[in-house]
Motif scaffolding. Structure first.
Motif, PDB file in Angstrom:
ATOM      1  N   UNK A  44       0.803  -1.227   0.000  1.00 47.83           N
ATOM      2  CA  UNK A  44       0.000   0.000   0.000  1.00 47.83           C
ATOM      3  C   UNK A  44       0.833   1.272   0.000  1.00 47.83           C
ATOM      4  N   UNK A  45       2.123   1.145   0.293  1.00 50.08           N
ATOM      5  CA  UNK A  45       2.961   2.331   0.508  1.00 50.08           C
ATOM      6  C   UNK A  45       3.160   3.173  -0.748  1.00 50.08           C
ATOM      7  N   UNK A  46       2.871   2.627  -1.919  1.00 50.59           N
ATOM      8  CA  UNK A  46       2.975   3.425  -3.129  1.00 50.59           C
ATOM      9  C   UNK A  46       1.864   4.442  -3.279  1.00 50.59           C
ATOM     10  N   UNK A  47       0.766   4.246  -2.560  1.00 53.12           N
ATOM     11  CA  UNK A  47      -0.394   5.135  -2.685  1.00 53.12           C
ATOM     12  C   UNK A  47      -0.744   5.881  -1.412  1.00 53.12           C
ATOM     13  N   UNK A  48      -0.230   5.410  -0.269  1.00 51.45           N
ATOM     14  CA  UNK A  48      -0.609   5.994   1.015  1.00 51.45           C
ATOM     15  C   UNK A  48       0.609   6.133   1.926  1.00 51.45           C
ATOM     16  N   UNK A  49       0.498   7.035   2.884  1.00 49.61           N
ATOM     17  CA  UNK A  49       1.421   7.025   4.016  1.00 49.61           C
ATOM     18  C   UNK A  49       0.847   6.016   5.010  1.00 49.61           C
ATOM     19  N   UNK A  50       1.452   4.845   5.045  1.00 52.05           N
ATOM     20  CA  UNK A  50       0.899   3.729   5.807  1.00 52.05           C
ATOM     21  C   UNK A  50       1.504   3.714   7.210  1.00 52.05           C
TER      22      UNK A  50
END
Length: 251
Positions: A44-50
């Motif tokens: 998910x880290x490509x789209x969000x600050x996880x």
């Protein structure tokens, strides 16, 4: 990294990626060093600050007695403040209940995604209270065995987990299993109806009927909820499948 909850509890967390904040809320017995959410966070880290964190009493986070669901909400409030919310929340199993409390309490939550929330909206259920009391009286592996059997983990899975690093890690945080049982006591239809944000409720196609029905119940009571089944195993969905579903909904 760390942040302090309103009651002074230190909450350890980490973050990766860039984009809108997304906080992952782990299940009973899980923490950053013992969790399937690490793989999901990477996807998910490509789209969000996880953001991943250790719920209180687990991993590198401290604890402050007595536990109440409101204190779990305070932990999330501090985390969302630290990462510059509003944030989306993804909850897995009993982690869903923390996320639901946070949204119903009016924290700056923009969307919720929940995988198989363990919800029984029966008010004042004496069986659940008795389960919590018995759980609090047990320690170590005895508490883990009792908890897992009580929530319906198949016996063959429990047998396979014994003598593994995963099992030892859950035993190390056994006192916090009662917190998750208390969370189950605290969720009723009124709380679900107070969740104001768009919510995606997920279940695995391979889960047992009880888990599927609880997901259906949650989706039916939360005002702006949709229900979706995904391919997976009992009470779990592969990280790659989850990442796609979450990205589609949260973005």
């Amino acid at each position: 990294m760390e942040v302090f909850s309103p009651d002074g509890t230190r909450i350890a967390y980490e973050q990766r990626g860039s984009g809108p904040p997304l906080v992952l809320v782990d299940a009973a017995g899980h923490f950053r060093a013992n969790s399937p959410l690490d793989e999901l966070a990477g996807l998910l880290a490509g789209d969000f600050t996880v953001v991943r964190y250790d719920r209180r009493g687990r991993g590198d986070s401290t604890d402050t007695a007595p536990y109440t669901p409101d204190r779990g909400v305070g932990d999330l409030a501090a985390l969302i403040g630290a990462v510059g919310g509003p944030a989306a929340l993804y909850g897995y199993s009993s982690g869903c209940l923390v996320a639901l409390h946070a949204a119903a309490a009016g924290l700056p939550v923009r969307r919720l995604a929940l995988l198989e929330p363990p919800i029984d909206t029966t008010r004042d259920d004496p069986g659940q209270r008795e389960f919590t009391a018995r759980l609090r009286a047990l320690t170590g592996a005895d508490a883990v065995e009792f908890f897992m059997a009580g929530i319906g983990v198949p016996e063959e899975m429990i047998t396979a987990m014994r003598d593994t690093p995963y099992w030892s890690a859950v035993v190390s945080v056994a006192p916090t299993l009662a917190y998750d049982s208390m969370l189950s006591e605290s969720v009723d239809e009124d709380l679900l109806r107070r969740v104001p944000v768009p919510t995606l409720v997920l279940h695995s196609a391979a889960s047992t009927t009880d888990l599927t029905r609880m997901a259906e119940l949650a989706a039916g009571r939360i005002p702006h909820a949709v229900l979706r089944g995904l391919p997976g195993a009992w009470h779990s969905v592969p990280a790659s499948v989850l990442a796609t579903a979450l990205t589609d909904f949260l973005r």
